[in-house]
Design a protein around this motif. Sequence first.
Motif, mmCIF file in Angstrom:
data_model
loop_
_atom_site.group_PDB
_atom_site.id
_atom_site.type_symbol
_atom_site.label_atom_id
_atom_site.label_comp_id
_atom_site.label_asym_id
_atom_site.label_seq_id
_atom_site.Cartn_x
_atom_site.Cartn_y
_atom_site.Cartn_z
ATOM 1 N N LEU A 20 -26.139 -1.643 19.756
ATOM 2 C CA LEU A 20 -26.328 -2.897 19.020
ATOM 3 C C LEU A 20 -25.711 -4.064 19.796
ATOM 4 O O LEU A 20 -26.364 -5.080 20.027
ATOM 5 N N PHE A 21 -24.446 -3.903 20.209
ATOM 6 C CA PHE A 21 -23.786 -4.996 20.930
ATOM 7 C C PHE A 21 -24.336 -5.167 22.345
ATOM 8 O O PHE A 21 -24.309 -6.267 22.890
ATOM 9 N N LEU A 22 -24.853 -4.105 22.938
ATOM 10 C CA LEU A 22 -25.449 -4.213 24.264
ATOM 11 C C LEU A 22 -26.763 -4.974 24.219
ATOM 12 O O LEU A 22 -27.024 -5.835 25.055
ATOM 13 N N LEU A 73 -24.426 9.857 24.445
ATOM 14 C CA LEU A 73 -23.749 8.622 24.827
ATOM 15 C C LEU A 73 -24.270 8.099 26.164
ATOM 16 O O LEU A 73 -24.689 6.939 26.286
ATOM 17 N N VAL A 74 -24.267 8.959 27.168
ATOM 18 C CA VAL A 74 -24.665 8.542 28.517
ATOM 19 C C VAL A 74 -26.148 8.208 28.567
ATOM 20 O O VAL A 74 -26.546 7.158 29.092
ATOM 21 N N LEU A 75 -26.981 9.060 28.017
ATOM 22 C CA LEU A 75 -28.425 8.821 28.098
ATOM 23 C C LEU A 75 -28.862 7.618 27.267
ATOM 24 O O LEU A 75 -29.779 6.898 27.665
ATOM 25 N N SER A 76 -28.213 7.368 26.140
ATOM 26 C CA SER A 76 -28.539 6.171 25.345
ATOM 27 C C SER A 76 -28.300 4.908 26.164
ATOM 28 O O SER A 76 -29.133 3.998 26.188
ATOM 29 N N ALA A 80 -31.206 2.322 27.717
ATOM 30 C CA ALA A 80 -31.114 0.883 27.453
ATOM 31 C C ALA A 80 -31.110 0.098 28.760
ATOM 32 O O ALA A 80 -31.764 -0.946 28.872
ATOM 33 N N PHE A 81 -30.406 0.605 29.778
ATOM 34 C CA PHE A 81 -30.378 -0.075 31.079
ATOM 35 C C PHE A 81 -31.762 -0.100 31.723
ATOM 36 O O PHE A 81 -32.138 -1.085 32.361
ATOM 37 N N GLU A 83 -34.576 -0.167 30.084
ATOM 38 C CA GLU A 83 -35.299 -1.192 29.322
ATOM 39 C C GLU A 83 -34.912 -2.597 29.766
ATOM 40 O O GLU A 83 -35.746 -3.495 29.815
ATOM 41 N N MET A 84 -33.635 -2.767 30.128
ATOM 42 C CA MET A 84 -33.137 -4.082 30.530
ATOM 43 C C MET A 84 -33.390 -4.378 32.014
ATOM 44 O O MET A 84 -33.048 -5.449 32.496
ATOM 45 N N GLY A 85 -33.965 -3.425 32.734
ATOM 46 C CA GLY A 85 -34.242 -3.620 34.158
ATOM 47 C C GLY A 85 -33.011 -3.466 35.044
ATOM 48 O O GLY A 85 -32.984 -3.981 36.152
ATOM 49 N N LEU A 86 -32.004 -2.758 34.563
ATOM 50 C CA LEU A 86 -30.744 -2.613 35.299
ATOM 51 C C LEU A 86 -30.619 -1.279 36.027
ATOM 52 O O LEU A 86 -29.634 -1.045 36.717
ATOM 53 N N MET A 87 -31.632 -0.446 35.847
ATOM 54 C CA MET A 87 -31.575 0.891 36.420
ATOM 55 C C MET A 87 -33.004 1.394 36.567
ATOM 56 O O MET A 87 -33.805 1.231 35.652
#
Length: 189
Positions: A20-22, A73-76, A80-81, A83-87
């Motif tokens: 949520l906060f990410l 935890l790690v895969l979530s 998300a990364f 989806e955000m284009g960070l990985m």
Amino acid sequence: MNLANKLTVLRIIFIPFYLLFLLVPITDYHFIIAGLLFIAASITDMLDGKIARKRNLVTDFGKFADPLADKLLVLSAMIAFVEMGLMPSWICIIVMAREVAISGFRLVCAGKGTVIAASKLGKLKTVSQMLFIILTTFNLGFYFRDTAPGFCNAIEIIRLIIMYFALAMTVISLVDYFYKNRKAFGNIK
């Protein structure tokens, strides 16, 4: 439910709040809050196993839920990364494939009465993945604020090095895991 298992459940509870906060700009400091939540969740990972072994609180629930909580935890975060284009998605896919392969192998071995413990390389893999996630999360706070571009560039280089190190540890620990437990393959029919 004992303390070690409560910490494992707490780690799972942290996941939606981290996401949520990410992903949602609730406050100007949402990335920092997300990073702190991820650190807290990571600390529960370190503590639950130590407490369970030290106080002789190892349970079947803990054996099942602890690795599941780590993977969730790690895969979530990694999904998300992506989806955000960070990985890159291919790195996330390799991490997921490794976790599914190891979990499936452990499950089959457990059904045959063989318990396979985590290795030091597997623990190093987890630590490197968590460090990558923490750096990525906190760097977003600086990156989107554009307050310290030089600092962000340095952190970005370190973040990418750790991402590829975590990827290497993911693959190396998989090979090591199967090699060290190759005799267990003979028990699988």
